[in-house]
Design a protein around this motif. Structure first.
Motif, short mmCIF file in Angstrom:
data_model
loop_
_atom_site.label_atom_id
_atom_site.label_comp_id
_atom_site.label_asym_id
_atom_site.label_seq_id
_atom_site.Cartn_x
_atom_site.Cartn_y
_atom_site.Cartn_z
N VAL A 48 0.84 -1.21 0.00
CA VAL A 48 0.00 0.00 0.00
C VAL A 48 0.88 1.26 0.00
N VAL A 49 1.85 1.31 0.87
CA VAL A 49 2.72 2.49 0.96
C VAL A 49 3.47 2.70 -0.35
N LEU A 50 4.02 1.64 -0.92
CA LEU A 50 4.77 1.77 -2.17
C LEU A 50 3.87 2.18 -3.33
N ILE A 51 2.63 1.70 -3.34
CA ILE A 51 1.68 2.11 -4.39
C ILE A 51 1.34 3.59 -4.23
N VAL A 52 1.05 4.00 -3.01
CA VAL A 52 0.71 5.41 -2.77
C VAL A 52 1.88 6.32 -3.15
N LEU A 53 3.11 5.87 -2.90
CA LEU A 53 4.29 6.64 -3.26
C LEU A 53 4.66 6.49 -4.74
N ARG A 54 3.95 5.64 -5.43
CA ARG A 54 4.13 5.41 -6.87
C ARG A 54 5.54 4.93 -7.21
N ARG A 55 6.03 3.99 -6.43
CA ARG A 55 7.33 3.41 -6.69
C ARG A 55 7.19 2.32 -7.76
N PRO A 56 8.08 2.27 -8.76
CA PRO A 56 7.95 1.29 -9.84
C PRO A 56 7.97 -0.16 -9.38
N ILE A 57 8.60 -0.45 -8.27
CA ILE A 57 8.65 -1.82 -7.77
C ILE A 57 7.30 -2.27 -7.20
N ALA A 58 6.45 -1.33 -6.84
CA ALA A 58 5.20 -1.65 -6.15
C ALA A 58 4.29 -2.61 -6.91
N PRO A 59 3.99 -2.38 -8.20
CA PRO A 59 3.10 -3.32 -8.89
C PRO A 59 3.70 -4.72 -9.03
N ILE A 60 5.02 -4.80 -9.16
CA ILE A 60 5.67 -6.10 -9.27
C ILE A 60 5.61 -6.82 -7.92
N LEU A 61 5.88 -6.10 -6.84
CA LEU A 61 5.74 -6.68 -5.50
C LEU A 61 4.30 -7.11 -5.25
N ALA A 62 3.35 -6.27 -5.66
CA ALA A 62 1.93 -6.61 -5.49
C ALA A 62 1.59 -7.90 -6.21
N ALA A 63 2.08 -8.05 -7.44
CA ALA A 63 1.81 -9.27 -8.21
C ALA A 63 2.41 -10.50 -7.52
N GLY A 64 3.61 -10.36 -6.98
CA GLY A 64 4.23 -11.47 -6.27
C GLY A 64 3.48 -11.83 -5.00
N VAL A 65 3.09 -10.82 -4.25
CA VAL A 65 2.36 -11.05 -3.00
C VAL A 65 1.03 -11.75 -3.28
N VAL A 66 0.29 -11.25 -4.25
CA VAL A 66 -1.03 -11.83 -4.54
C VAL A 66 -0.89 -13.22 -5.17
N ALA A 67 0.17 -13.45 -5.93
CA ALA A 67 0.37 -14.77 -6.54
C ALA A 67 0.58 -15.85 -5.48
#
Length: 142
Positions: A48-67
């Motif tokens: 959540v924090v990385l998405i709000v800060l719009r860090r490029p790693i955030a969507p990749i981390l999100a995909a890994g976490v949800v996978a």
């Protein structure tokens, strides 16, 4: 969408499970997934924090976490789905919703990452204003 789901659904549900059932909250899950479900209390807010800060790693981390979360839920609850498909729709865990959200995250992770990376390239220093293009240092009039 990412931040809302990871905060309101992911982090809240895992924290609620941990607070109400303690370390036995995921006793039904195989050992590695049990520990992973506990770590989601921390990982979901980090996403959540990385998405709000719009860090490029955030969507990749999100995909890994949800996978891994999706895989753990399918494996942990397979006996229920195999014996009673009605359980798939009505269960507390919401596997249909988690699967739909995972598809959304997988489909949007790369474009969102590119968007965040592009924004970071424009802003760079963390400010909210775009960088000015560097002026050509060669003398135009000779």
């Amino acid at each position: 969408m990412y931040a809302i789901d990871f905060a309101a659904v992911g982090a809240w549900n895992h924290l609620h499970d941990l607070l109400t059932s303690g370390l036995d909250a995921y006793s039904y899950a195989p050992h590695p997934f049990r520990e992973y479900f506990y770590t989601l209390v921390v990982l979901d807010p980090v996403v959540v924090v990385l998405i709000v800060l719009r860090r490029p790693i955030a969507p990749i981390l999100a995909a890994g976490v949800v996978a891994v979360d999706l895989l753990g839920n399918w494996i942990s609850d397979w006996q229920h789905y195999h014996n009673d498909l009605g359980w798939l729709v009505g269960n507390k865990g919401g596997l249909i919703q988690l699967t739909a959200f995972a598809v959304f995250v997988f489909a949007t992770a790369a474009p969102l990452r590119r968007s965040f990376a592009h924004r970071l390239a424009l802003v760079g220093d963390g400010s909210t204003r775009p960088r000015r293009a560097r002026a050509d240092r060669r003398c135009q009039f000779r």
